[in-house]
Design a protein around this motif. Structure first.
Motif, PDB file in Angstrom:
ATOM      1  N   SER A 138     -15.295  13.455  11.793  1.00 20.25           N
ATOM      2  CA  SER A 138     -13.898  13.851  11.994  1.00 20.25           C
ATOM      3  C   SER A 138     -12.903  12.831  11.461  1.00 20.25           C
ATOM      4  CB  SER A 138     -13.625  14.033  13.496  1.00 20.25           C
ATOM      5  OG  SER A 138     -14.501  14.962  14.049  1.00 20.25           O
ATOM      6  N   PHE A 139     -13.361  11.619  11.195  1.00 22.67           N
ATOM      7  CA  PHE A 139     -12.468  10.501  10.870  1.00 22.67           C
ATOM      8  C   PHE A 139     -11.972  10.565   9.424  1.00 22.67           C
ATOM      9  CE2 PHE A 139     -11.763   6.133   9.438  1.00 22.67           C
ATOM     10  CZ  PHE A 139     -10.854   5.709  10.381  1.00 22.67           C
ATOM     11  N   ASN A 140     -10.681  10.187   9.217  1.00 20.79           N
ATOM     12  CA  ASN A 140     -10.193  10.084   7.836  1.00 20.79           C
ATOM     13  C   ASN A 140      -9.602   8.715   7.512  1.00 20.79           C
ATOM     14  OD1 ASN A 140      -7.848  10.557   9.294  1.00 20.79           O
ATOM     15  ND2 ASN A 140      -7.599  12.625   8.527  1.00 20.79           N
ATOM     16  N   HIS A 141      -8.776   8.118   8.365  1.00 22.17           N
ATOM     17  CA  HIS A 141      -8.260   6.775   8.106  1.00 22.17           C
ATOM     18  C   HIS A 141      -7.605   6.195   9.353  1.00 22.17           C
ATOM     19  CE1 HIS A 141      -4.262   8.595   7.705  1.00 22.17           C
ATOM     20  NE2 HIS A 141      -4.845   9.514   6.963  1.00 22.17           N
ATOM     21  N   CYS A 142      -7.298   4.906   9.312  1.00 20.92           N
ATOM     22  CA  CYS A 142      -6.748   4.171  10.462  1.00 20.92           C
ATOM     23  C   CYS A 142      -5.222   4.150  10.486  1.00 20.92           C
ATOM     24  CB  CYS A 142      -7.275   2.733  10.450  1.00 20.92           C
ATOM     25  SG  CYS A 142      -9.038   2.574  10.736  1.00 20.92           S
ATOM     26  N   THR A 143      -4.577   5.111   9.879  1.00 21.63           N
ATOM     27  CA  THR A 143      -3.114   5.190   9.939  1.00 21.63           C
ATOM     28  C   THR A 143      -2.710   6.593  10.373  1.00 21.63           C
ATOM     29  OG1 THR A 143      -2.996   5.722   7.578  1.00 21.63           O
ATOM     30  CG2 THR A 143      -2.710   3.413   8.193  1.00 21.63           C
ATOM     31  N   GLN A 144      -2.172   6.691  11.573  1.00 28.94           N
ATOM     32  CA  GLN A 144      -1.745   7.964  12.145  1.00 28.94           C
ATOM     33  C   GLN A 144      -0.519   7.719  13.018  1.00 28.94           C
ATOM     34  OE1 GLN A 144      -3.315  10.866  11.461  1.00 28.94           O
ATOM     35  NE2 GLN A 144      -5.047   9.948  10.417  1.00 28.94           N
ATOM     36  N   SER A 145       0.324   8.724  13.150  1.00 25.04           N
ATOM     37  CA  SER A 145       1.468   8.642  14.047  1.00 25.04           C
ATOM     38  C   SER A 145       1.609   9.940  14.827  1.00 25.04           C
ATOM     39  CB  SER A 145       2.763   8.408  13.264  1.00 25.04           C
ATOM     40  OG  SER A 145       2.734   7.171  12.616  1.00 25.04           O
ATOM     41  N   TRP A 146       1.972   9.818  16.076  1.00 28.39           N
ATOM     42  CA  TRP A 146       2.309  10.955  16.928  1.00 28.39           C
ATOM     43  C   TRP A 146       1.262  12.066  16.872  1.00 28.39           C
ATOM     44  CZ3 TRP A 146       5.797  10.139  20.520  1.00 28.39           C
ATOM     45  CH2 TRP A 146       6.749   9.154  20.290  1.00 28.39           C
ATOM     46  N   MET A 147       0.022  11.721  17.090  1.00 27.88           N
ATOM     47  CA  MET A 147      -1.044  12.727  17.114  1.00 27.88           C
ATOM     48  C   MET A 147      -2.075  12.327  18.160  1.00 27.88           C
ATOM     49  SD  MET A 147      -3.959  11.277  15.342  1.00 27.88           S
ATOM     50  CE  MET A 147      -4.734  12.676  14.657  1.00 27.88           C
TER      51      MET A 147
END
Length: 119
Positions: free
Chosen positions: A96-105
């Motif tokens: 399920s993983f794509n990258h270590c940068t996410q916001s408000w999820m």
């Protein structure tokens, strides 16, 4: 002999699955709770990891691998890490993983399943 071989295969499969799952590292900050019980926090290292106000879990319902009760423990870890300005390591299921940068999820959307506050 068969038991030893089975044990070795089991150890290798556990070791390989642990290596295959991605991690993200960074300092915990900005821990908050919404009116609906969602636990938010930020984890960032100034480089490759930047989770900004992401949902780790919910105190009132199951989100991903965390139910309301385990979310209380996770909230405690996040608050301790933030107060002591510690880094955290987060583990994700590689499918399920794509990258270590996410916001408000919600982190469960990218396979979040484990956290450690680093010493």
């Amino acid at each position: 002999m068969l038991n030893k071989l089975s044990s070795i295969i089991l150890l290798l499969s556990v070791s390989l699955s642990a290596v295959a799952n991605p991690t993200c590292h960074g300092k915990v900050s900005g821990v908050s709770i919404s009116a609906s019980g969602s636990v938010y926090a930020s984890v960032s290292n100034g480089g490759s990891t930047k989770f900004t106000d992401v949902v780790f879990c919910n105190l009132n319902k199951s989100v991903g691998n965390y139910n309301g009760e385990s979310c209380k423990g996770l909230l405690s870890l996040l608050l301790s890490g933030s107060a002591m300005q510690k880094n955290a390591t987060l583990w994700f299921q590689s499918a399920s993983f794509n990258h270590c940068t996410q916001s408000w999820m919600e982190l469960d959307k990218i396979g979040f399943y484990h956290i450690r506050i680093d010493g």
